[in-house]
Design an enzyme around this catalytic site. Structure first.
Site, PDB file in Angstrom:
ATOM      1  N   CYS A   2       6.244  -5.618   2.249  1.00  0.00           N
ATOM      2  CA  CYS A   2       5.242  -6.541   2.308  1.00  0.00           C
ATOM      3  C   CYS A   2       5.825  -7.981   2.524  1.00  0.00           C
ATOM      4  CB  CYS A   2       4.633  -6.528   0.995  1.00  0.00           C
ATOM      5  SG  CYS A   2       4.077  -4.909   0.370  1.00  0.00           S
ATOM      6  N   ARG A  27       5.385  -7.722   8.481  1.00  0.00           N
ATOM      7  CA  ARG A  27       6.010  -7.001   7.500  1.00  0.00           C
ATOM      8  C   ARG A  27       4.954  -5.920   6.966  1.00  0.00           C
ATOM      9  NH1 ARG A  27      10.365  -9.688   5.675  1.00  0.00           N
ATOM     10  NH2 ARG A  27      10.276  -8.346   3.745  1.00  0.00           N
ATOM     11  N   TRP A  74       1.982  -3.734   2.671  1.00  0.00           N
ATOM     12  CA  TRP A  74       2.060  -2.278   3.493  1.00  0.00           C
ATOM     13  C   TRP A  74       2.252  -1.371   2.098  1.00  0.00           C
ATOM     14  CZ3 TRP A  74       6.673   0.915   3.574  1.00  0.00           C
ATOM     15  CH2 TRP A  74       6.620   1.972   4.685  1.00  0.00           C
ATOM     16  N   ASN A 100       6.808  -8.178  -3.467  1.00  0.00           N
ATOM     17  CA  ASN A 100       7.368  -7.068  -2.382  1.00  0.00           C
ATOM     18  C   ASN A 100       8.390  -6.357  -3.005  1.00  0.00           C
ATOM     19  OD1 ASN A 100       8.188  -5.877   0.171  1.00  0.00           O
ATOM     20  ND2 ASN A 100       9.408  -7.422   0.365  1.00  0.00           N
ATOM     21  N   GLY A 101       8.237  -5.109  -2.711  1.00  0.00           N
ATOM     22  CA  GLY A 101       9.348  -4.119  -3.200  1.00  0.00           C
ATOM     23  C   GLY A 101       8.230  -2.801  -4.360  1.00  0.00           C
ATOM     24  N   GLU A 482      16.174   6.470  22.015  1.00  0.00           N
ATOM     25  CA  GLU A 482      15.664   5.362  21.890  1.00  0.00           C
ATOM     26  C   GLU A 482      14.310   5.113  22.800  1.00  0.00           C
ATOM     27  OE1 GLU A 482      15.928   2.989  19.752  1.00  0.00           O
ATOM     28  OE2 GLU A 482      14.845   1.359  20.801  1.00  0.00           O
ATOM     29  N   LYS A 486      10.532   4.688  21.139  1.00  0.00           N
ATOM     30  CA  LYS A 486       9.717   3.689  21.368  1.00  0.00           C
ATOM     31  C   LYS A 486       8.234   3.916  21.923  1.00  0.00           C
ATOM     32  CE  LYS A 486      11.282   0.262  20.268  1.00  0.00           C
ATOM     33  NZ  LYS A 486      12.421   0.966  19.678  1.00  0.00           N
ATOM     34  N   GLU A 489       6.492   5.380  18.723  1.00  0.00           N
ATOM     35  CA  GLU A 489       5.987   4.437  17.636  1.00  0.00           C
ATOM     36  C   GLU A 489       4.974   3.604  18.023  1.00  0.00           C
ATOM     37  OE1 GLU A 489       9.187   1.901  15.922  1.00  0.00           O
ATOM     38  OE2 GLU A 489      10.240   1.628  17.930  1.00  0.00           O
ATOM     39  N   HIS A 505      19.124  25.436  25.366  1.00  0.00           N
ATOM     40  CA  HIS A 505      18.879  26.060  24.003  1.00  0.00           C
ATOM     41  C   HIS A 505      17.599  25.891  23.355  1.00  0.00           C
ATOM     42  CE1 HIS A 505      23.310  26.297  24.339  1.00  0.00           C
ATOM     43  NE2 HIS A 505      23.166  25.172  24.899  1.00  0.00           N
ATOM     44  N   LYS A 604       8.131  -3.771   9.773  1.00  0.00           N
ATOM     45  CA  LYS A 604       9.379  -4.339  10.513  1.00  0.00           C
ATOM     46  C   LYS A 604      10.765  -4.030   9.908  1.00  0.00           C
ATOM     47  CE  LYS A 604      11.523  -6.307  13.776  1.00  0.00           C
ATOM     48  NZ  LYS A 604      11.740  -5.483  15.136  1.00  0.00           N
TER      49      LYS A 604
HETATM   50  C1  AGP Z   1      12.821   0.763  15.751  1.00  0.00           C
HETATM   51  O1  AGP Z   1      11.796   0.163  16.830  1.00  0.00           O
HETATM   52  C2  AGP Z   1      11.916   0.556  14.413  1.00  0.00           C
HETATM   53  N1  AGP Z   1      11.711  -0.883  14.192  1.00  0.00           N
HETATM   54  C3  AGP Z   1      12.772   1.139  13.319  1.00  0.00           C
HETATM   55  O2  AGP Z   1      13.453   2.198  13.742  1.00  0.00           O
HETATM   56  C4  AGP Z   1      14.062   0.274  12.906  1.00  0.00           C
HETATM   57  O3  AGP Z   1      15.222   0.101  14.028  1.00  0.00           O
HETATM   58  C5  AGP Z   1      14.740   0.787  11.753  1.00  0.00           C
HETATM   59  O4  AGP Z   1      13.893   0.967  10.658  1.00  0.00           O
HETATM   60  C6  AGP Z   1      16.261  -0.014  11.137  1.00  0.00           C
HETATM   61  O5  AGP Z   1      15.826  -1.293  10.953  1.00  0.00           O
HETATM   62  P1  AGP Z   1      16.868  -2.403  10.693  1.00  0.00           P
HETATM   63  O6  AGP Z   1      17.695  -2.344  12.105  1.00  0.00           O
HETATM   64  O7  AGP Z   1      16.527  -3.666  10.285  1.00  0.00           O
HETATM   65  O8  AGP Z   1      17.736  -1.679   9.596  1.00  0.00           O
END
Ligand code: AGP
Length: 609
Positions: A2, A27, A74, A100-101, A482, A486, A489, A505, A604
């Site tokens: 959050c 966030r 969040w 937050n937490g 990757e 992308k 997500e 496989h 994020k």
């Molecule tokens: C990737 O697009 C995501 N936002 C997520 O997988 C991110 O890379 C992951 O949560 C790690 O975050 P960080 O690099 O801040 O540790």
């Protein structure tokens, strides 16, 4: 995770809180709220939904006041709803908290407080903080907070205000980040830097078990035992413009286009084009200590994990040191063995990912050397590692990592060269061709970005597909992972990344006209092998796209569509092959009307487990 914000000063607090929450929205964005103290009342405004919904609700009645707190959520405990939105109140409605937490012992605290006569109104863990502070309040808000947090177990960054001890904000932190902004007669507390950059670049980073007391005269700091402590301010060079969209439709698109400059910035000042020497003394671990390293263990999550997979090739190829790469969420619970000559590298752009921080702490119990590769200055993982190698990507607002991935690869390429030079595997002069190849990468990236329109045109043909397979081999297998991450997500299309050699496989059973395959196939030592994968797919009426070198004529005959990229040193092709996959995912997601910068269910930085 959050976002929390607090402001105290002479300006009208509501616009400041709302604008700050917009910069924290990446966030968490399933609900939001503010609390403002105005004369003898705490005004609360909370909504289920985004900051824009909060703004609409404020239009009908905007409280006045010169200090207050805000929150964007969040949800972890309690579904997204107005009632569960922060700020949360005590029984008297005169004390509010934003958080937050996670409070891990909230249920037992809630029961105890209820037995003592407190009335709870929400399903959240946060509400217990408000009632605990109320329980201990005897006139001083900071004393009440200091006593209340003794009973909390878990991770939290909180900000509290009260009518009974008005004119101040009390913040406390253990785990998630909290930063204090020292303005000109105005003071801020925030989950991160972004909201503060428009007002001040004088920042104090709260450490774990520290309390900040903000009032109109300034900020005092205490430890969790209530003892005053001295804190120094840092001058942060990020500019406000860096967190604006600068004309792009989404932050993610802006950040995709920033990548050439981000690679240049990450390399800048760390390599000599004359001697070929790599300068990384800044990381805070001596060459003598690094010379003893016999094994590298890389730990990360998500995109950072993919950067770690690329780094495995960099380090093993150049420095000839064995590399193990681990998911942080798995590693932290494993009974792993680390020898004393190990270097643990934790890659995290936010520096706050809970699993990565926990994995670092678990590893440190066996006393290896630890190095953080982070993008946020003085973030938790950076502070708790022996050394830190910063990526100079600037703030990344889009939830999907793009420019920080390129910056991480640039930093890790430097680290591999630095280790190779220290270990005597490559002489400085002999490094020159590699460094020159690395220096040419940003310009090649720009050439790819210049063809964004044709990538958009291609992407729009695939908006309605529901499944995708991404294939790569060698150093481009992480790029396939990757690219798939992308797409899934931000567009919510199911996509899987696989090493090309694994097709036989299992995954090849999936291939049909509804399951297109994106292949990453630069001319390298596994090119021919990738071609045979393509033939296998083609013979099963699969639709194939390929990211390939622009001068590669053969590929044109073998696949349905090609996205051409400039040729490059095979070791550095991930910088180039990733860009078309980022754009491909972006244009599909944008066309599908997805919330590209704030994809559903994502945050994020995952600061909770
Ligand atoms: C990737 O697009 C995501 N936002 C997520 O997988 C991110 O890379 C992951 O949560 C790690 O975050 P960080 O690099 O801040 O540790």
């Amino acid at each position: 995770m959050c976002g929390i914000i607090g402001y105290i000063g002479s300006k009208d607090v509501v616009p400041i809180l709302v604008e700050s929450l917009k910069k924290l929205e990446y966030r968490g964005y399933d609900s939001a709220g503010i609390a403002v103290v105005d004369e003898n009342q705490v005004h609360l405004k909370r909504v289920k939904g985004k900051i824009s919904d909060l703004e609409k609700s404020l239009k009908s009645s905007t409280p006045n006041g010169s200090f207050g707190v805000g929150h964007t959520r969040w949800a972890t405990h309690g579904r997204p709803s107005e009632e569960n939105a922060h700020p949360h109140r005590d029984c008297t409605d005169s004390l509010v908290v934003v958080h937050n937490g996670i409070i891990e012992n909230y249920l037992s605290l809630k029961k105890k407080l209820t037995d003592e006569g407190h009335t709870f109104r929400t399903e959240t863990d946060t509400e217990v903080i408000a009632h605990l502070v109320e329980k201990y309040f005897r006139g001083s808000l900071e004393k009440a907070v200091q006593q209340a947090i003794q009973e909390l177990e878990g991770a939290y960054a909180i900000a509290v205000i009260s009518l009974q001890d008005s004119g101040k904000i009390v913040a406390a932190k253990i785990g998630p980040p909290a930063v204090v902004g020292l303005g000109d007669g105005e003071y801020f507390v925030s989950s991160d830097l972004n909201p503060l950059l428009s007002y001040t670049q004088k920042i104090v980073f709260l450490e774990d078990e520290e309390i900040a007391v903000l009032d109109s005269q300034g900020v005092n700091f205490l430890n969790f035992q209530g003892k005053p402590i001295k804190k120094n301010a840092d001058h942060i060079t990020w500019s406000p413009l860096m967190v604006e969209k600068s004309g792009f439709k989404h932050f993610m698109l802006k950040e995709i286009f920033e990548q050439p400059q981000v690679v240049r910035d990450t390399l800048k000042g760390r390599i000599s084009l004359d001697s070929g020497k790599v300068f990384l003394e800044e990381i805070g671990i001596t060459p003598q200590a690094l010379e003893k390293v016999k094994k590298v263990v890389i730990v990360a999550c998500g995109t950072s994990y993919h950067a770690g997979l690329v780094a495995k090739y960099f380090i093993e190829t150049l420095a000839r040191i064995p590399v193990e790469i681990e998911f942080a969420s798995e590693y932290r619970y494993r009974d792993f063995i680390l020898d004393k000559n190990a270097l643990v590298v934790v890659i995290s752009q936010s520096g706050e990912t809970a699993d990565s921080l926990a994995a670092l702490r678990a590893a440190k119990r066996q006393k290896p050397l630890s190095l953080a590769v982070c993008n946020v200055v003085k973030s938790s993982i950076a502070r708790e590692s022996d050394g830190v190698l910063y990526t100079h990507a600037g703030p990344e607002i889009g939830v999907a990592a793009t420019k920080t991935f390129s910056a991480q690869m640039a930093a890790l390429a430097l680290l591999a060269l630095y280790l190779a030079q220290i270990k005597g595997k490559i002489q400085e002069q002999a490094s020159l061709p590699l460094i020159e190849d690395l220096q040419r990468i940003p310009h090649k990236m720009e050439k790819i970005l210049n063809q964004a329109a044709s990538i958009e045109e291609l992407a729009l043909e695939f908006v309605s597909f529901s499944h995708f397979l991404y294939l790569g081999r060698g150093i481009n297998f992480p790029v396939a992972l990757e690219g798939a991450l992308k797409l899934k997500e931000i567009s919510y299309i199911h996509a899987e990344g696989y090493p090309g050699g694994e097709m036989k496989h299992g995954p090849i059973a999936l291939i049909d006209e509804k399951m297109p395959t994106m292949t990453v196939i630069p001319k390298d030592n596994v090119y021919e092998k990738m071609l045979s994968n393509i033939s296998e797919i083609k013979s099963r009426v699969g639709y194939i796209l390929a990211v390939a070198f622009e001068e590669d004529e053969e590929i044109l005959e073998r696949v349905d569509r090609v996205i051409p990229i400039p040729s490059a040193n095979p070791l550095f092709t991930p910088f180039l092959t990733t860009l078309p996959l980022q754009l491909f995912a972006y244009y599909i997601a944008a066309k599908r009307g997805a919330d590209v910068d704030q994809p559903r269910n994502l945050a994020k930085s995952v600061t909770v487990e």
